[in-house]
Design a protein around this motif. Structure first.
Motif, PDB file in Angstrom:
ATOM      1  N   HIS A  30       0.853  -1.189   0.000  1.00  0.00           N
ATOM      2  CA  HIS A  30       0.000   0.000   0.000  1.00  0.00           C
ATOM      3  C   HIS A  30       0.889   1.239   0.000  1.00  0.00           C
ATOM      4  O   HIS A  30       1.659   1.474   0.927  1.00  0.00           O
ATOM      5  N   CYS A 102       1.369  -3.033   8.734  1.00  0.00           N
ATOM      6  CA  CYS A 102       0.693  -2.458   7.565  1.00  0.00           C
ATOM      7  C   CYS A 102      -0.825  -2.540   7.719  1.00  0.00           C
ATOM      8  O   CYS A 102      -1.545  -1.576   7.443  1.00  0.00           O
ATOM      9  N   ARG A 109      -6.767  -5.800   3.247  1.00  0.00           N
ATOM     10  CA  ARG A 109      -6.868  -5.597   1.805  1.00  0.00           C
ATOM     11  C   ARG A 109      -8.212  -6.099   1.285  1.00  0.00           C
ATOM     12  O   ARG A 109      -8.766  -7.073   1.788  1.00  0.00           O
ATOM     13  N   GLU A 113      -7.685  -5.692  -4.286  1.00  0.00           N
ATOM     14  CA  GLU A 113      -6.284  -5.418  -3.993  1.00  0.00           C
ATOM     15  C   GLU A 113      -5.467  -6.717  -3.972  1.00  0.00           C
ATOM     16  O   GLU A 113      -4.329  -6.752  -4.436  1.00  0.00           O
TER      17      GLU A 113
END
Length: 231
Positions: A30, A102, A109, A113
Motif C-alpha cells: 500500500h 501495515c 486488503r 487489492e
C-alpha cells in the motif's frame, strides 16, 4: 522522483558501529503508508520481541515502482549487547510483523487489492509466490505447458514465464511444448531484488543476466585494479 530520506539513531552512536550489521528492506504494498511511521513501529515491535535496544539507520528510496525503506540494524545494541536473531524471527516473524503493522495502519486488503497483487507478481523482478510453484514443477530445467494449464489461475503463471522470457531467464521450446528455464533463475532474481542496478548493467552492456556474475569479496576474494565506472 523524491530525494532519499534518512532517519534513525545510528549516526549519534557511530562509535559503536560493529562489523556485523543486519539489513532489511521494508516494501509495503500500500503506497499510502507513511514510511517513517511504519519503520519506527517495526523497530519498536522487533525491540519488544527480542529485548534489544537497536542502533539503526533507515533510508527511504523512491527509485523503483514501489517506494521502500532500506533498514540497517547495528550488530551491537545501545547497551553493548551483541545482537543475534533466532531462525524463527528470520524465517517468519520479520515478515509477519511488517504485515501486521501495515494492516494496523491501512486496514485489511480488499479482494480487488489481493487480485491486483497476484497480477503484479507476474511482472516482478524478484522472487514471488509464483516462482515457488514454478520451481516445484520443473524437471530437468523444463516446465511443460500442460503442467501449467493445471495450475489454479494458470494465466498468472503464463504471464510470469513470459516476463522471465523477457529477462532472458527462460524460453519456449515449441517442439517440446515446454518452457526451458535457466537453472540459475532463482539466484538471479534474488540478486535483482537486492541490487537494482544489476538489470540496468545487463541492458547497458548487452550481457545476459545468466552471464553477469555478482562478485562477493567475502566469498570470491578481493579484486585489484582501477575503477573505470561505477553503477
Amino acid at each position: 522522483g523524491e530525494e532519499t530520506n534518512f532517519y534513525g539513531n545510528f549516526y549519534d552512536n557511530i562509535d559503536k558501529a560493529d562489523e556485523k550489521q543486519f539489513r532489511i528492506i521494508l516494501s509495503p504494498e500500500h503506497q499510502g503508508i507513511d514510511l517513517k511511521v511504519f519503520t519506527e513501529k517495526y523497530i519498536s515491535t522487533l525491540e519488544a520481541s527480542t529485548g534489544y535496544d537497536f542502533l539503526y539507520l533507515a533510508a527511504e528510496h523512491y527509485d523503483t515502482a514501489h517506494k521502500h525503506v532500506h533498514l540497517i540494524i547495528n550488530g551491537i545494541d545501545k547497551s553493548g549487547k551483541k545482537i543475534q536473531f533466532d531462525k524463527e524471527h528470520i524465517k517468519h516473524l520479520f515478515r509477519s510483523y511488517a504485515s501486521n503493522i501495515c494492516t494496523s495502519l491501512v486496514g485489511h486488503r480488499t479482494n480487488d487489492e489481493i487480485n491486483e497483487t497476484k497480477y503484479n507478481a507476474s511482472f516482478s523482478n524478484r522472487l514471488t509466490f509464483l516462482d515457488k510453484d514454478i520451481v516445484s514443477n520443473i524437471k530437468n530445467n523444463t516446465l511443460k505447458r500442460d503442467t501449467i494449464a493445471r495450475f489454479s489461475q494458470s494465466n498468472l503463471y503464463i504471464n510470469r514465464l513470459l516476463h522471465l522470457e523477457s529477462l532472458g531467464l527462460c524460453f519456449f521450446n515449441s517442439n517440446k511444448d515446454s518452457f526451458i528455464i535457466d537453472k540459475e533463475y532463482t539466484k538471479i532474481l534474488q540478486t535483482l531484488s537486492r541490487y537494482s542496478s544489476f538489470l540496468d548493467t545487463s541492458k547497458q552492456f548487452n550481457i545476459p543476466l545468466s552471464d553477469l556474475k555478482l562478485h562477493v569479496p567475502s566469498k570470491n576474494g578481493s579484486i585489484s585494479g582501477i575503477i573505470k565506472q561505477r553503477f
